[in-house]
Design a protein around this motif. Structure first.
Motif, short mmCIF file in Angstrom:
data_model
loop_
_atom_site.label_atom_id
_atom_site.label_comp_id
_atom_site.label_asym_id
_atom_site.label_seq_id
_atom_site.Cartn_x
_atom_site.Cartn_y
_atom_site.Cartn_z
N HIS A 22 0.57 -1.29 0.18
CA HIS A 22 0.16 -0.01 -0.10
C HIS A 22 0.54 1.14 0.10
CE1 HIS A 22 -3.62 -2.47 0.56
NE2 HIS A 22 -2.33 -3.13 1.61
N PHE A 23 2.12 1.28 0.28
CA PHE A 23 2.69 2.31 0.42
C PHE A 23 3.77 2.54 -0.01
CE2 PHE A 23 0.34 1.59 4.27
CZ PHE A 23 -0.36 3.13 4.14
N ALA A 24 3.84 1.96 -1.10
CA ALA A 24 5.24 1.94 -2.16
C ALA A 24 6.71 1.43 -1.51
CB ALA A 24 5.66 3.27 -2.57
N GLY A 25 6.12 0.49 -0.17
CA GLY A 25 7.51 -0.31 0.25
C GLY A 25 8.16 0.15 0.99
N THR A 26 8.31 1.96 1.48
CA THR A 26 7.97 2.51 2.92
C THR A 26 7.23 2.92 3.77
OG1 THR A 26 8.96 4.49 2.32
CG2 THR A 26 10.82 2.22 1.63
N THR A 27 7.77 2.65 4.63
CA THR A 27 6.68 3.42 5.89
C THR A 27 7.63 3.93 7.19
OG1 THR A 27 5.95 1.62 7.42
CG2 THR A 27 4.47 2.15 5.53
N ARG A 28 6.89 4.17 8.03
CA ARG A 28 8.08 4.88 9.49
C ARG A 28 8.56 4.21 9.95
NH1 ARG A 28 6.61 5.17 14.41
NH2 ARG A 28 4.26 5.18 13.82
N ARG A 29 7.68 2.55 9.72
CA ARG A 29 7.74 1.44 10.65
C ARG A 29 8.70 0.30 9.51
NH1 ARG A 29 3.58 -0.58 14.72
NH2 ARG A 29 5.40 -1.34 15.91
N HIS A 30 8.70 0.67 8.51
CA HIS A 30 8.85 -0.19 7.78
C HIS A 30 9.96 0.60 6.28
CE1 HIS A 30 9.28 -2.61 3.93
NE2 HIS A 30 9.48 -3.96 4.95
N PRO A 31 11.45 1.10 6.67
CA PRO A 31 11.26 2.26 6.22
C PRO A 31 12.19 1.73 5.08
CG PRO A 31 13.50 2.26 8.72
CD PRO A 31 11.95 1.33 8.42
N GLY A 32 12.44 0.26 4.80
CA GLY A 32 13.51 -0.01 3.68
C GLY A 32 13.63 -1.45 4.20
N PRO A 33 14.37 -1.73 3.36
CA PRO A 33 13.81 -3.43 2.71
C PRO A 33 14.98 -4.79 4.58
CG PRO A 33 15.24 -2.79 1.33
CD PRO A 33 15.20 -1.55 2.02
#
Length: 92
Positions: A22-33
């Motif tokens: 839903h968020f192009a792969g990044t969020t504050r809690r999932h900042p990268g791979p």
């Protein structure tokens, strides 16, 4: 399908699936791979759903009957977040 065995991993997998779907792969809690990124989002969602079923999630109330989830929820927030970061593959 790989089974998710603990609450921190279930949260980490769900954060990854949500960020990627839903968020192009990044969020504050999932900042990268992360360590879950090798799994397709649909499989991660199925794995989290299977964990929720095994942990006896009552979808009506949002409450779990699993002792391991209860113990995780009773931990201080900073300890929970550190466990989730470790489950994402971040040892810091």
């Amino acid at each position: 399908m790989t089974a998710i065995a603990d609450p921190a991993s279930a949260v980490a997998a769900s954060l990854c699936a949500m960020a990627r779907a839903h968020f192009a792969g990044t969020t504050r809690r999932h900042p990268g791979p992360c360590s879950w990124c090798d799994w397709p989002p649909a499989q991660l969602t199925a794995m989290v759903d299977a964990y929720n079923a095994a942990a006896a999630l009552d979808r009506r109330t949002g409450q779990y009957r699993s002792r391991s989830v209860g113990a995780f929820e009773a931990m201080p927030r900073d300890v929970q977040l550190a466990a989730i970061r470790r489950a994402q593959g971040d040892a810091s």
